[in-house]
Design a protein around this motif. Structure first.
Motif, mmCIF file in Angstrom:
data_model
loop_
_atom_site.group_PDB
_atom_site.id
_atom_site.type_symbol
_atom_site.label_atom_id
_atom_site.label_comp_id
_atom_site.label_asym_id
_atom_site.label_seq_id
_atom_site.Cartn_x
_atom_site.Cartn_y
_atom_site.Cartn_z
ATOM 1 N N ASN A 33 0.866 -1.180 0.000
ATOM 2 C CA ASN A 33 0.000 0.000 0.000
ATOM 3 C C ASN A 33 0.906 1.235 0.000
ATOM 4 N N ARG A 34 0.338 2.412 0.212
ATOM 5 C CA ARG A 34 1.155 3.632 0.144
ATOM 6 C C ARG A 34 2.271 3.682 1.174
ATOM 7 N N SER A 35 2.057 3.082 2.310
ATOM 8 C CA SER A 35 3.046 3.202 3.380
ATOM 9 C C SER A 35 3.838 1.925 3.639
ATOM 10 N N TYR A 36 3.489 0.813 2.995
ATOM 11 C CA TYR A 36 4.213 -0.430 3.242
ATOM 12 C C TYR A 36 4.772 -0.981 1.936
ATOM 13 N N LYS A 37 6.097 -0.868 1.803
ATOM 14 C CA LYS A 37 6.804 -1.350 0.634
ATOM 15 C C LYS A 37 8.030 -2.101 1.131
ATOM 16 N N TYR A 38 8.423 -3.148 0.428
ATOM 17 C CA TYR A 38 9.588 -3.920 0.847
ATOM 18 C C TYR A 38 10.267 -4.523 -0.373
ATOM 19 N N PHE A 39 11.503 -5.005 -0.153
ATOM 20 C CA PHE A 39 12.151 -5.774 -1.207
ATOM 21 C C PHE A 39 12.573 -7.124 -0.662
ATOM 22 N N SER A 40 12.620 -8.097 -1.577
ATOM 23 C CA SER A 40 13.020 -9.466 -1.246
ATOM 24 C C SER A 40 13.862 -10.019 -2.381
ATOM 25 N N LEU A 41 14.757 -10.931 -2.013
ATOM 26 C CA LEU A 41 15.534 -11.630 -3.028
ATOM 27 C C LEU A 41 15.975 -12.983 -2.505
ATOM 28 N N LYS A 42 16.193 -13.893 -3.449
ATOM 29 C CA LYS A 42 16.706 -15.221 -3.113
ATOM 30 C C LYS A 42 17.713 -15.627 -4.173
ATOM 31 N N VAL A 43 18.884 -16.071 -3.697
ATOM 32 C CA VAL A 43 19.947 -16.514 -4.583
ATOM 33 C C VAL A 43 20.124 -18.017 -4.402
ATOM 34 N N ASN A 44 19.998 -18.745 -5.480
ATOM 35 C CA ASN A 44 20.254 -20.185 -5.445
ATOM 36 C C ASN A 44 21.743 -20.402 -5.708
ATOM 37 N N LEU A 45 22.416 -21.029 -4.752
ATOM 38 C CA LEU A 45 23.844 -21.313 -4.883
ATOM 39 C C LEU A 45 24.007 -22.720 -5.465
ATOM 40 N N HIS A 46 24.791 -22.827 -6.536
ATOM 41 C CA HIS A 46 24.949 -24.104 -7.222
ATOM 42 C C HIS A 46 26.224 -24.848 -6.838
ATOM 43 N N LYS A 47 27.205 -24.141 -6.274
ATOM 44 C CA LYS A 47 28.486 -24.777 -5.932
ATOM 45 C C LYS A 47 28.788 -24.536 -4.456
ATOM 46 N N ILE A 48 28.141 -25.334 -3.615
ATOM 47 C CA ILE A 48 28.323 -25.182 -2.171
ATOM 48 C C ILE A 48 29.199 -26.313 -1.648
ATOM 49 N N PRO A 49 29.856 -26.109 -0.534
ATOM 50 C CA PRO A 49 29.874 -24.929 0.332
ATOM 51 C C PRO A 49 30.780 -23.829 -0.238
ATOM 52 N N ILE A 50 30.459 -22.603 0.113
ATOM 53 C CA ILE A 50 31.256 -21.448 -0.307
ATOM 54 C C ILE A 50 32.035 -20.969 0.907
ATOM 55 N N THR A 51 33.351 -20.952 0.783
ATOM 56 C CA THR A 51 34.212 -20.637 1.925
ATOM 57 C C THR A 51 34.975 -19.327 1.785
ATOM 58 N N ASN A 52 34.797 -18.632 0.667
ATOM 59 C CA ASN A 52 35.513 -17.376 0.449
ATOM 60 C C ASN A 52 34.565 -16.380 -0.199
ATOM 61 N N VAL A 53 34.131 -15.374 0.558
ATOM 62 C CA VAL A 53 33.161 -14.393 0.075
ATOM 63 C C VAL A 53 33.614 -12.992 0.449
ATOM 64 N N SER A 54 33.527 -12.080 -0.501
ATOM 65 C CA SER A 54 33.745 -10.667 -0.193
ATOM 66 C C SER A 54 32.661 -9.854 -0.895
ATOM 67 N N VAL A 55 32.391 -8.676 -0.344
ATOM 68 C CA VAL A 55 31.318 -7.826 -0.850
ATOM 69 C C VAL A 55 31.826 -6.393 -0.961
ATOM 70 N N ASN A 56 31.518 -5.760 -2.082
ATOM 71 C CA ASN A 56 31.813 -4.341 -2.246
ATOM 72 C C ASN A 56 30.505 -3.572 -2.138
ATOM 73 N N PHE A 57 30.476 -2.580 -1.216
ATOM 74 C CA PHE A 57 29.328 -1.693 -1.031
ATOM 75 C C PHE A 57 29.708 -0.318 -1.559
ATOM 76 N N SER A 58 28.949 0.206 -2.493
ATOM 77 C CA SER A 58 29.172 1.558 -3.003
ATOM 78 C C SER A 58 27.886 2.350 -2.854
ATOM 79 N N LEU A 59 27.933 3.357 -2.024
ATOM 80 C CA LEU A 59 26.775 4.227 -1.884
ATOM 81 C C LEU A 59 26.924 5.341 -2.910
#
Length: 161
Positions: A33-59
């Motif tokens: 509605n006008r006041s309730y908005k959200y986002f969602s996402l799901k990532v399916n990982l195909h090669k698990i387990p993953i032991t090395n992860v890094s993330v770049n955040f750019s505002l």
């Protein structure tokens, strides 16, 4: 007299750069509605387990185009989860979706990654109360690396008025 800001999500774009490694099952912005908005996402990982992860955040802030604003950091996600309070900037970004996510543990990652229903009220609190931002159009560009290779990009667009 009280002044208040209004945070508004405008778009989300998720891109899998290596579909043999991971794919987005869904990635959307939903307006209930006008006041309730959200986002969602799901990532399916195909090669698990993953032991090395890094993330770049750019505002980014939009002037004539999106330009860097305030933060552009890369963190080792495995090390971050081992001691969260050592990097306050990473903590600021992670705390926005932490209660809505299953990405709250140290490596290895053995399951699909989910961020479910991050609300505007949570983001409004971060960008107008915790760390007040000037009005304008913003984007948070994130690049997700596994084993040093960029596997996915997530871009969240918003405006603050």
């Amino acid at each position: 007299m009280q002044v208040s800001s209004k945070f508004e999500l405008t778009n989300i774009k998720c891109t899998s750069l290596d579909k043999t490694f991971s794919e987005f099952e869904y990635c959307y912005l939903k307006s209930v509605n006008r006041s309730y908005k959200y986002f969602s996402l799901k990532v399916n990982l195909h090669k698990i387990p993953i032991t090395n992860v890094s993330v770049n955040f750019s505002l980014m802030k939009r002037l004539s185009r999106y330009k860097p604003f305030l933060y552009n950091i890369t963190i080792d996600a495995c090390k971050y989860h081992a001691s969260r309070n050592k990097n306050p900037v990473a903590r600021f970004f992670h705390s926005q979706f932490e209660p809505y996510s299953n990405m709250n543990h140290t490596c290895p990652f053995k399951n699909d990654l989910i961020v479910d229903k991050v609300t505007i009220s949570t983001l409004n609190h971060h960008y107008s109360e915790l760390l007040p931002f000037p009005e304008g159009d913003y984007a948070l560009f994130t690049s997700w690396y596994a084993y040093g290779i960029n596997r996915a990009d997530v871009k969240v667009y918003a405006s603050l008025s």
